[in-house]
Write an enzyme that holds these catalytic residues in place. Structure first.
Site, mmCIF file in Angstrom:
data_model
loop_
_atom_site.group_PDB
_atom_site.id
_atom_site.type_symbol
_atom_site.label_atom_id
_atom_site.label_comp_id
_atom_site.label_asym_id
_atom_site.label_seq_id
_atom_site.Cartn_x
_atom_site.Cartn_y
_atom_site.Cartn_z
ATOM 1 N N ASP A 71 8.464 5.621 1.006
ATOM 2 C CA ASP A 71 8.306 5.738 -0.436
ATOM 3 C C ASP A 71 7.685 4.466 -1.015
ATOM 4 O O ASP A 71 7.912 3.358 -0.512
ATOM 5 C CB ASP A 71 9.686 5.978 -1.067
ATOM 6 C CG ASP A 71 9.619 6.212 -2.561
ATOM 7 O OD1 ASP A 71 9.057 7.240 -2.965
ATOM 8 O OD2 ASP A 71 10.142 5.366 -3.312
ATOM 9 N N GLU A 121 3.596 6.515 1.252
ATOM 10 C CA GLU A 121 3.197 7.111 -0.018
ATOM 11 C C GLU A 121 2.301 6.128 -0.763
ATOM 12 O O GLU A 121 2.739 5.024 -1.124
ATOM 13 C CB GLU A 121 4.422 7.431 -0.882
ATOM 14 C CG GLU A 121 4.042 8.021 -2.230
ATOM 15 C CD GLU A 121 5.093 7.827 -3.310
ATOM 16 O OE1 GLU A 121 5.129 8.637 -4.247
ATOM 17 O OE2 GLU A 121 5.882 6.855 -3.222
#
Length: 604
Positions: free
Chosen positions: A321, A350
């Site tokens: 993330d 990400e």
């Protein structure tokens, strides 16, 4: 008076005994592993009563260096295991003795590759198979109930396990669940991205034992497991934030400053120092303290925690993330350490940005990035944006379907563009069906491109039943009908779905299961042709398989396409099977209905 005094004394004694009973020394990581390439280990010891003296290790052939943290509730224990061959060693903390175990690691991950198809799940909203864990004593969240878009709805690990057959039957080969670790925040704990305990599954999802069952059950089916991990921030209720070993563990000075969310600051040669600091150190949200990965003890905690989950459970991949936000040298060190111990483990980050130049900077082996990330891939947001524009807009020189062409032409920026994780929506973006005006024809075009394009496709749960919300995170992360007690419809079954939903379901199932058998799609090269008149054509070619994909993005008119233009990939007179209609095609032209996709596979 005497009785009152005795009552007070008794109460104090009881409180003291309760504190002593609960004041157990904890070790992070709780155990470690044998036979690793790097034999250095830093154990973070915590005692709520504090340490009066430094702990000692009692074992032969082991080197130990202990030091107090700035906060004397913590001790750093640096251990060298190079010459140690035992199963465990004792840590003497005075009143507490710890038998520290060394286990055999699980180190045979399958990794990911272009033959995979990922099913992304928001676990709180998928299936509630164990209502007994919906309410857990001691958890801070106040909003429980499906009437709260940002509250907890009750989905759990048992629910995911119960639907592995369903997911595999659809054609998916891997599951990626949003974070499952404990998130004991006072608000919005359902999404999982504000972790408060790095070594335990959230009890409202299940347990570490059940997580092991999930991984093993997936592997037994030949499916892969992706863990969603977060290094940029913790949840505010994390022990290390509430009672930090050192004030340097977090960027406390930036608590009232949000990140500017501009990843371009990291590569901009003209960047303001203040802007760059705000991007790196600003908090992601008011209850997500920004982590200082430059602190060596925090860095050790994070890297060892990552390895612990990989080696304890035999995971296949991490989705990282907010990859761009943490210190990038730390991220490179993390990748180095993971790849040293588990070379086949797959890492993808990400990168939620809007330009290929920025996205590719983080993708691994970028010559302009001083830090080698060791990432195998990044999430391909440029593909997502371009697909939507291709379907929404008429073709211009660089707009409409030409945008997709240009974005794929930028693959020269990547070492391995075939590993990029592609998608048309996810847990942070509006549902693609809703964005496409609930037009099933448009959705089929988007998914047809996704499943035949280069890359590893990821699909958000519920796409197969036409979930359509677009408003906000709490809403787009919809409950799956049939996954919760009291649901009037069970959309996990054909009987519970509408005709349109079954059409979408069957379309996805057909394409994904065909995709597995196509060597051209899973291993082949990618050649595309300049779009013309809203038509985009590309070929996937391997030694034994050829697929030609033709897309008409015009919303009003059909297009007759002369196949002679594509002779370098599709020789004249090629006999082919139309994958979607199952018709045989061997003419020199093809009629494409408005807003449609045709997938032709050369007959062998």
């Amino acid at each position: 008076m005497f009785q009152k005094y005795n009552l007070i004394l008794l109460t104090l004694l009881l409180l003291g005994s309760i504190k002593s009973a609960s004041a157990q020394t904890q070790a992070f990581p709780p155990h470690w592993f044998k036979g690793l390439q790097n034999q250095e280990l830093e154990i973070l010891l915590y005692s709520p009563d504090g340490f009066k003296s430094l702990p000692k290790c009692k074992a032969d052939n082991i080197k130990v260096e202990a030091s107090f943290a700035a906060n004397r509730d913590y001790v750093y224990l640096k251990v060298n295991l190079e010459n140690f061959e035992g199963e465990s060693f004792k840590i003497d903390c005075g009143r507490t003795k710890i038998e520290y175990q060394l286990k055999e690691p699980k180190t045979k991950p399958s990794g990911l590759n272009p033959s995979d198809a990922i099913y992304l799940i928001s676990p709180d909203r998928f299936v509630n198979a164990d209502p007994k864990n919906d309410f857990v004593k001691g958890m801070n969240e106040k909003k429980y109930g499906r009437e709260y878009p940002f509250g907890r709805h009750g989905g759990d690990l048992a629910g995911i396990i119960s639907k592995l057959d369903y997911i595999q039957d659809l054609g998916f080969t891997a599951t990626w669940s949003c974070p499952l670790l404990t998130n004991n925040e006072f608000k919005e704990s359902y999404h999982g991205y504000a972790i408060t305990d790095h070594y335990n599954i959230d009890p409202r999802f299940g347990s570490n034992k059940l997580f092991a069952t999930y991984v093993d059950a997936s592997h037994d089916r030949g499916m892969k497991v992706i863990m969603d991990v977060v290094y940029n921030h913790f949840g505010s209720q994390h022990l290390l934030h509430l009672n930090p070993p050192d004030s340097n563990f977090f960027h406390f000075d930036m608590k009232k400053v949000r990140s500017n969310f501009r990843a371009v600051n990291l590569m901009d040669p003209h960047v303001s120092a203040a802007d760059k600091k705000q991007f790196n150190n600003g908090w992601f949200d008011d209850h997500m303290p920004d982590v200082n990965q430059q602190d060596p003890h925090m860095a050790a905690f994070l890297i060892q925690n990552s390895l612990w989950w990989i080696l304890e459970y035999g995971l296949d991949a991490f989705r990282i993330d907010t990859y761009a936000y943490p210190d990038q040298k730390f991220m490179a060190d993390l990748g180095t350490r993971i790849k040293t111990e588990v070379p086949d483990f797959f890492l993808f980050g990400e990168i939620w940005v809007h330009m290929p130049e920025i996205q590719s900077y983080f993708a691994g082996d970028n010559r302009y990035n001083p830090n080698h990330s060791h990432l195998d891939a990044v999430t391909d947001f440029q593909f997502k944006y371009a697909v939507k524009e291709s379907i929404d807009q008429h073709q211009g020189w660089t707009s409409g379907v030409a945008k997709l062409y240009y974005r794929l032409a930028a693959d020269y920026l990547y070492k391995n563009p075939e590993n990029l994780v592609t998608f048309v929506d996810n847990h942070d973006e509006a549902r693609i069906f809703g964005e496409l005006q609930e037009d099933l024809g448009k959705l089929k075009v988007a998914l047809g491109i996704l499943y035949t394009m280069r890359g590893i496709p990821s699909t958000y749960y519920g796409t197969e039943i036409l979930m359509k919300e677009t408003e906000n995170h709490g809403v787009i992360r919809e409950d799956f009908p049939g996954g919760f007690v009291g649901d009037s419809l069970d959309k996990f079954t054909a009987q519970g779905r509408t005709a349109a939903e079954n059409e979408a379901f069957d379309y996805i199932k057909t394409l994904l299961n065909w995709r597995k058998s196509s060597e051209a799609i899973t291993q082949g090269s990618f050649t595309h042709f300049v779009p013309a008149d809203d038509v985009y054509v590309y070929a996937r070619i391997s030694a034994s398989d050829t697929v030609l994909v033709l897309v008409n993005t015009n919303q009003n008119d059909s297009r007759k396409v002369d196949l002679n233009r594509f002779v370098e990939a599709w020789p004249l007179g090629t006999e082919a099977l139309n994958v979607l209609s199952q018709d045989t095609c061997h003419s020199s032209s093809i009629e494409l209905p408005k807003m449609s996709i045709s997938i032709l596979q050369k007959k062998k």
